[in-house]
Write a protein that holds these residues in place. Structure first.
Motif, PDB file in Angstrom:
ATOM      1  N   ILE A  49      33.237 -29.261  -2.639  1.00 34.25           N
ATOM      2  CA  ILE A  49      33.322 -29.918  -1.319  1.00 34.25           C
ATOM      3  C   ILE A  49      34.540 -29.376  -0.567  1.00 34.25           C
ATOM      4  CG2 ILE A  49      33.679 -32.130  -0.119  1.00 34.25           C
ATOM      5  CD1 ILE A  49      30.943 -31.947  -1.458  1.00 34.25           C
ATOM      6  N   ASP A  50      34.330 -29.001   0.688  1.00 30.83           N
ATOM      7  CA  ASP A  50      35.486 -28.537   1.457  1.00 30.83           C
ATOM      8  C   ASP A  50      35.774 -29.394   2.694  1.00 30.83           C
ATOM      9  OD1 ASP A  50      33.401 -27.621   2.980  1.00 30.83           O
ATOM     10  OD2 ASP A  50      33.823 -25.491   2.682  1.00 30.83           O
ATOM     11  N   TYR A  51      35.038 -30.496   2.843  1.00 30.63           N
ATOM     12  CA  TYR A  51      35.357 -31.420   3.944  1.00 30.63           C
ATOM     13  C   TYR A  51      34.766 -32.794   3.630  1.00 30.63           C
ATOM     14  CZ  TYR A  51      37.424 -31.682   8.596  1.00 30.63           C
ATOM     15  OH  TYR A  51      38.274 -31.925   9.655  1.00 30.63           O
ATOM     16  N   GLN A  92      39.287 -38.442  -1.535  1.00 28.75           N
ATOM     17  CA  GLN A  92      39.425 -37.038  -1.998  1.00 28.75           C
ATOM     18  C   GLN A  92      40.084 -37.011  -3.367  1.00 28.75           C
ATOM     19  OE1 GLN A  92      42.892 -35.677  -1.865  1.00 28.75           O
ATOM     20  NE2 GLN A  92      42.164 -33.962  -3.111  1.00 28.75           N
ATOM     21  N   ILE A 123      38.149 -33.965  -5.439  1.00 32.67           N
ATOM     22  CA  ILE A 123      37.797 -32.936  -4.439  1.00 32.67           C
ATOM     23  C   ILE A 123      39.042 -32.081  -4.206  1.00 32.67           C
ATOM     24  CG2 ILE A 123      37.236 -32.652  -1.967  1.00 32.67           C
ATOM     25  CD1 ILE A 123      35.377 -35.141  -2.356  1.00 32.67           C
ATOM     26  N   THR A 166      42.397 -28.402  -0.965  1.00 29.14           N
ATOM     27  CA  THR A 166      42.174 -27.504   0.178  1.00 29.14           C
ATOM     28  C   THR A 166      41.134 -28.055   1.141  1.00 29.14           C
ATOM     29  OG1 THR A 166      40.603 -26.332  -1.240  1.00 29.14           O
ATOM     30  CG2 THR A 166      42.815 -25.378  -1.026  1.00 29.14           C
ATOM     31  N   ALA A 167      40.518 -29.190   0.788  1.00 27.62           N
ATOM     32  CA  ALA A 167      39.477 -29.777   1.638  1.00 27.62           C
ATOM     33  C   ALA A 167      40.091 -30.550   2.801  1.00 27.62           C
ATOM     34  CB  ALA A 167      38.596 -30.709   0.803  1.00 27.62           C
ATOM     35  N   ALA A 214      33.643 -25.268   7.638  1.00 28.27           N
ATOM     36  CA  ALA A 214      33.314 -25.877   6.341  1.00 28.27           C
ATOM     37  C   ALA A 214      31.957 -25.380   5.876  1.00 28.27           C
ATOM     38  CB  ALA A 214      33.306 -27.404   6.462  1.00 28.27           C
ATOM     39  N   VAL A 222      29.984 -30.235   3.331  1.00 28.15           N
ATOM     40  CA  VAL A 222      30.587 -31.451   3.891  1.00 28.15           C
ATOM     41  C   VAL A 222      30.025 -32.675   3.162  1.00 28.15           C
ATOM     42  CG1 VAL A 222      30.878 -32.859   5.973  1.00 28.15           C
ATOM     43  CG2 VAL A 222      30.816 -30.359   6.156  1.00 28.15           C
TER      44      VAL A 222
END
Lengths: 78, 343
Positions: free
Chosen positions: B74-76, B96, B101, B104-105, B133, B136
């Motif tokens: 997951i990046d967002y 997060q 997660i 870096t998200a 992203a 998400v």
């Protein structure tokens, strides 16, 4: 919507036997005239006349007949 | 690249409040009447120490357990809630960390109610299509029950607590799978669905916590949620047909082209009236509230998940989503359902 049709629909909304309402009844005297019945009236006016009732307009109604006048009013929506 | 829904899961708190329970508390209302008017027979209620973040984390863990993706991918994180754990820090930041997660998200909360899922999808599409992203995690979570006075049947019959987790991934498609989007806002209706105190405008106090009874026999204080049902109904009758028409026009399609309509699951009375008013066939109109009530921003993903899980969304189905409520705020969009979406 005719007066008779309106009164019949209001009988159903207020859970009264068909043919009960004549139009002269005071809303304050009707036990079933509550917030849910108010939604029913708003929906009735919207469905049958395309009239968008503002709740503050309902507060000014004293009798069932006043509701019919409001439901029929052109441009009730704002 | 565009965003595609890859997975949806939801979570309810364990404790339930049945219509029979409410009928016992409010003997002047029969269970049958409550069922008939609201279409809701059961609501889930968060425990005293259970917050929206706990519900969101549980929904997200279900999603990860389904194999849709790992937390590390997951990046967002987007969290839609009006019942955050704290004023600050941001609840999405806490989530997060709890979910593992990556640091870096990106993560943020956004404060919307029943329109929130559509706005979340719009934000996710923007993040993905702009290259910000690739995966998400859109979370919707509410514990409105904590705002409700126990003697206010106008809202206790309607609202339930829940969270939903939706995974949106970047896919290489020539056309978006989500959209177009139509949004709307009218803050003049703020007072009709509000918790008046607890923010900076009017902090809670001993005085604000004093309850009183309204003309309909419902009891609440200014620390509780207030809903003017008639005003909300009128707003809905005005806005929903308009936004549906605008979306159809923007997309260049007809109502008949839509395979399934998933509206915010407010209550049976409102939805049935809107369906008839818009002339939508009952078979194309999703209803998913009888066992959970109005769960605010989670109603649409819950309904979507159930429709897909029960086989009502074959590959390529065109689905219209419409959210509307507190603010006033509303939004609508279309989505193309993809086979293989995990539900």
């Amino acid at each position: 919507m005719t007066r008779a049709e309106f009164l019949s629909e209001m009988d159903a909304i207020l859970e009264l036997p068909a043919g009960t309402l004549t139009g002269g009844e005071k809303l304050a005297d009707l036990e079933q005239w509550n917030s849910m019945a108010m939604l029913g009236f708003i929906a009735l006016a919207d469905t049958n006349n395309g009239t968008r009732i503002q709740p503050r307009q309902i507060v000014n109604c004293v009798t069932v007949g006043d509701l019919l006048t409001l439901a029929r009013a052109e441009g009730a929506a704002s | 690249m565009h965003a595609a829904i890859s997975a949806i899961e939801y979570h309810f708190p364990e404790k339930t409040l049945s219509t029979a329970d409410l009928s016992a508390e409010f003997p002047e209302w029969s269970a049958e009447k409550i069922d008939q008017k609201t279409g809701i027979r059961e609501r889930h209620i968060a425990a005293p120490d259970e917050c929206a973040s706990d519900l969101a984390v549980a929904a997200a863990r279900k999603l990860f357990a389904s194999g849709a993706c790992a937390p590390g991918e997951i990046d967002y994180v987007l969290l839609c809630t009006q019942s955050p754990d704290y004023f600050l820090p941001t609840t999405a930041c806490l989530i997060q960390d709890r979910l593992g997660i990556p640091t870096t998200a990106g993560a943020l909360d956004f404060n919307l109610g029943c329109s929130g899922y559509v706005y979340g999808l719009g934000l996710a599409e923007g993040l993905v299509s702009s290259g910000q992203a690739g995966r998400v995690l859109l979370l919707t979570a509410e514990s409105y029950s904590k705002f409700l006075h126990r003697r206010d049947r106008s809202v206790r019959t309607i609202f339930g607590d829940a969270a939903a987790a939706t995974l949106l991934t970047a896919v290489d498609t020539p056309a978006p799978l989500l959209g177009p989007f139509v949004y709307g806002t009218d803050g003049s209706g703020a007072e009709n669905l509000i918790v008046p105190t607890g923010g900076m405008r009017c902090p809670r106090s001993a005085e604000s916590g004093v309850a009183s009874e309204d003309e309909n026999g419902n009891v609440r204080s200014r620390d509780n949620l207030f809903m003017n049902g008639a005003e909300i109904f009128t707003f809905t009758l005005k806005v929903v047909p308009q936004v549906v028409g605008t979306l159809l026009e923007k997309a260049g399609i007809l109502l008949e082209d839509v395979d399934l309509f998933v509206f915010h699951q407010a209550n049976q009375y409102m939805l049935e009236h809107l369906r008839k008013r818009l002339k939508i066939p009952a078979g194309k109109f999703e209803l998913a509230f009888s066992d959970c009530g109005n769960t605010v921003s989670s109603t649409i993903p819950i309904a979507l998940q159930r429709a897909a899980g029960e086989g009502r969304l074959p590959q390529g189905s065109l689905v219209m989503l419409v959210g509307f409520g507190v603010g006033y705020s509303w939004g609508a969009t279309l989505l193309r359902w993809r086979a293989g979406t995990r539900v």
